[in-house]
Design a protein around this motif. Structure first.
Motif, PDB file in Angstrom:
ATOM      1  N   SER A 252     -29.018  22.496 -47.484  1.00  0.00           N
ATOM      2  CA  SER A 252     -28.020  23.363 -48.116  1.00  0.00           C
ATOM      3  C   SER A 252     -26.999  22.532 -48.878  1.00  0.00           C
ATOM      4  N   ALA A 253     -26.615  23.013 -50.054  1.00  0.00           N
ATOM      5  CA  ALA A 253     -25.606  22.306 -50.850  1.00  0.00           C
ATOM      6  C   ALA A 253     -24.289  22.254 -50.089  1.00  0.00           C
ATOM      7  N   ILE A 254     -23.601  21.123 -50.198  1.00  0.00           N
ATOM      8  CA  ILE A 254     -22.308  20.962 -49.541  1.00  0.00           C
ATOM      9  C   ILE A 254     -21.408  20.147 -50.457  1.00  0.00           C
ATOM     10  N   SER A 255     -20.171  20.583 -50.611  1.00  0.00           N
ATOM     11  CA  SER A 255     -19.240  19.875 -51.492  1.00  0.00           C
ATOM     12  C   SER A 255     -18.724  18.617 -50.798  1.00  0.00           C
ATOM     13  N   LEU A 256     -18.205  17.705 -51.605  1.00  0.00           N
ATOM     14  CA  LEU A 256     -17.635  16.482 -51.038  1.00  0.00           C
ATOM     15  C   LEU A 256     -16.406  16.812 -50.197  1.00  0.00           C
ATOM     16  N   GLU A 257     -15.657  17.837 -50.619  1.00  0.00           N
ATOM     17  CA  GLU A 257     -14.481  18.257 -49.853  1.00  0.00           C
ATOM     18  C   GLU A 257     -14.886  18.762 -48.461  1.00  0.00           C
ATOM     19  N   ARG A 258     -16.002  19.479 -48.398  1.00  0.00           N
ATOM     20  CA  ARG A 258     -16.493  19.978 -47.111  1.00  0.00           C
ATOM     21  C   ARG A 258     -17.026  18.828 -46.266  1.00  0.00           C
ATOM     22  N   LEU A 259     -17.672  17.867 -46.921  1.00  0.00           N
ATOM     23  CA  LEU A 259     -18.185  16.708 -46.201  1.00  0.00           C
ATOM     24  C   LEU A 259     -17.047  15.917 -45.554  1.00  0.00           C
ATOM     25  N   ALA A 260     -15.879  15.950 -46.193  1.00  0.00           N
ATOM     26  CA  ALA A 260     -14.731  15.222 -45.638  1.00  0.00           C
ATOM     27  C   ALA A 260     -14.350  15.764 -44.264  1.00  0.00           C
ATOM     28  N   GLU A 261     -14.782  17.003 -43.963  1.00  0.00           N
ATOM     29  CA  GLU A 261     -14.491  17.615 -42.663  1.00  0.00           C
ATOM     30  C   GLU A 261     -15.614  17.375 -41.647  1.00  0.00           C
ATOM     31  N   LEU A 262     -16.635  16.634 -42.052  1.00  0.00           N
ATOM     32  CA  LEU A 262     -17.799  16.442 -41.194  1.00  0.00           C
ATOM     33  C   LEU A 262     -17.454  15.636 -39.950  1.00  0.00           C
ATOM     34  N   ASP A 263     -17.581  16.267 -38.813  1.00  0.00           N
ATOM     35  CA  ASP A 263     -17.248  15.637 -37.530  1.00  0.00           C
ATOM     36  C   ASP A 263     -18.493  15.000 -36.907  1.00  0.00           C
ATOM     37  N   ALA A 264     -19.078  14.036 -37.625  1.00  0.00           N
ATOM     38  CA  ALA A 264     -20.288  13.377 -37.139  1.00  0.00           C
ATOM     39  C   ALA A 264     -19.991  11.920 -36.805  1.00  0.00           C
ATOM     40  N   ASP A 265     -20.482  11.469 -35.665  1.00  0.00           N
ATOM     41  CA  ASP A 265     -20.315  10.061 -35.291  1.00  0.00           C
ATOM     42  C   ASP A 265     -21.223   9.160 -36.127  1.00  0.00           C
ATOM     43  N   HIS A 266     -22.347   9.715 -36.556  1.00  0.00           N
ATOM     44  CA  HIS A 266     -23.328   8.940 -37.327  1.00  0.00           C
ATOM     45  C   HIS A 266     -23.826   9.781 -38.507  1.00  0.00           C
ATOM     46  N   ILE A 267     -24.078   9.130 -39.640  1.00  0.00           N
ATOM     47  CA  ILE A 267     -24.617   9.815 -40.816  1.00  0.00           C
ATOM     48  C   ILE A 267     -25.871   9.084 -41.297  1.00  0.00           C
ATOM     49  N   PHE A 268     -26.926   9.853 -41.505  1.00  0.00           N
ATOM     50  CA  PHE A 268     -28.144   9.331 -42.120  1.00  0.00           C
ATOM     51  C   PHE A 268     -28.148   9.822 -43.563  1.00  0.00           C
ATOM     52  N   LEU A 269     -28.034   8.899 -44.510  1.00  0.00           N
ATOM     53  CA  LEU A 269     -27.932   9.238 -45.926  1.00  0.00           C
ATOM     54  C   LEU A 269     -29.269   8.983 -46.615  1.00  0.00           C
ATOM     55  N   ILE A 270     -29.851  10.045 -47.157  1.00  0.00           N
ATOM     56  CA  ILE A 270     -31.051   9.912 -47.974  1.00  0.00           C
ATOM     57  C   ILE A 270     -30.585   9.884 -49.415  1.00  0.00           C
ATOM     58  N   ASN A 271     -30.680   8.721 -50.031  1.00  0.00           N
ATOM     59  CA  ASN A 271     -30.071   8.504 -51.344  1.00  0.00           C
ATOM     60  C   ASN A 271     -31.124   8.490 -52.447  1.00  0.00           C
ATOM     61  N   SER A 272     -31.190   9.596 -53.176  1.00  0.00           N
ATOM     62  CA  SER A 272     -32.092   9.675 -54.321  1.00  0.00           C
ATOM     63  C   SER A 272     -31.436   9.177 -55.603  1.00  0.00           C
TER      64      SER A 272
END
Length: 327
Positions: A252-272
């Motif tokens: 699902s699309a997510i804005s950078l502003e919303r990502l700033a609220e992401l309460d995750a200890d770890h992030i897996f980034l798939i970078n295309s």
């Protein structure tokens, strides 16, 4: 004249000779039977045609031992069952393929993802497996069925990968093999889950995809989300839960502003966007996300299995997660 004693001796000798001859005959017969048994080929069960009903209610005659199968975007299932398709899914004239499967499919020619009739015909398939009803909408099913027996695996696109594997296994007469693949996968996931819990406990994680300067986040119960939260027992961040509650797609699309609220200890980034500068990753909002600030971000390319689902794709994701979170 013979005396009684001599007569007795002669009769005994005659009987002994008869028994000896019978014994030799039995042994010769046994040897002959064994030779015949060894010379005759073992009788094997031969596969026969079967009529099955697909997800859309079509009665499909599955040929015995199909050898030229096209199963676009279902290749993970075929490979897991030890089957090589006659063509493999691709987009942009083969520029994009399922790279994570190329260890098994490197010599298999590509076919456009939308399966043009003339291209399908050129491969002379003896069985077509369609991932979902969308692939045969309108009058497409009738057209494909004229080319080869056509089986629709599921009605919806985002169905459970385990169900797909079992269905494909059943259609191809490999139900036992499919069940074994699942058993092996569950064992691997269970062992990985224990390793992760011993290392970081049940900390939270999220998978994010960056493509064309847009961010997408994986839903909780599908694709790599099902691996992270379901198979490996990691905690689902609140942002992921909220987006998943109304999601209609795997990502699902997510804005950078919303990502700033992401309460995750770890992030897996798939970078295309690796080759495009990945401008979004230079934004201060991205840099201030807690997992990014703490150096708990693990980057993978689009060629990896993170954007797919299946026994092989998910096994590779598990390996990536264990490697990233326990190093």
């Amino acid at each position: 004249m013979f005396t009684n004693k001599k007569m007795t001796v002669m009769i005994a000798s005659f009987l002994a000779l008869v028994l000896l001859l019978v014994g030799c005959s039995d042994k010769n017969n046994e040897a002959t039977e064994k030779e015949v048994e060894q010379s005759e080929p073992a009788v094997e069960e031969t596969a026969t045609e079967r009529t099955v009903t697909d997800a859309m209610g079509h009665e499909v005659i599955i040929p015995a031992n199909p050898q030229r199968i096209i199963a676009s975007y279902l290749e993970d299932n075929l490979v897991a069952l030890g089957i090589t398709p006659v063509a493999q899914w691709s987009v942009k004239e083969g520029a994009s393929i399922q790279t994570y499967l190329q260890e098994y499919l490197k010599d298999v020619p590509t076919i456009p993802h939308d399966l043009p009739f003339e291209v399908v015909t050129s491969f002379t398939p003896d069985l077509l497996l369609m991932e979902a009803a969308q692939a045969v909408e309108g009058s497409k099913y009738e057209q494909y069925a004229k080319i080869a027996p056509t089986y629709v695996v599921k009605v919806e696109n985002n169905s459970d990968w385990r169900d797909k594997l079992l269905t494909v296994g059943e259609v191809l007469g490999k139900t036992d093999e499919a069940k074994q693949v699942l058993a092996d996968y569950d064992k691997k996931a269970s062992e990985a889950k224990q390793i992760i819990q011993d290392t970081v406990g049940t900390e939270s994680a999220a998978a994010i995809w960056l493509v064309s300067n847009n961010f997408y986040i994986v839903s909780e119960n599908v694709s790599s989300g099902a691996v992270l939260y379901g198979d490996l027992g990691l905690t689902t961040p609140n942002v992921v839960k909220e987006i998943s509650s109304t999601a209609t797609a795997n990502w699902s699309a997510i804005s950078l502003e919303r990502l700033a609220e992401l309460d995750a200890d770890h992030i897996f980034l798939i970078n295309s966007d690796i080759g495009n500068g990945a401008e979004m990753l230079k934004d201060p909002l991205w840099s201030n996300i807690p997992a990014v600030k703490n150096g708990r971000i693990y980057e993978y390319g689009a060629e990896t299995s993170w954007l797919y689902a299946g026994a092989i794709a998910n096994s590779q994701i598990i390996e990536d997660v264990v490697e990233s979170m326990t190093k």
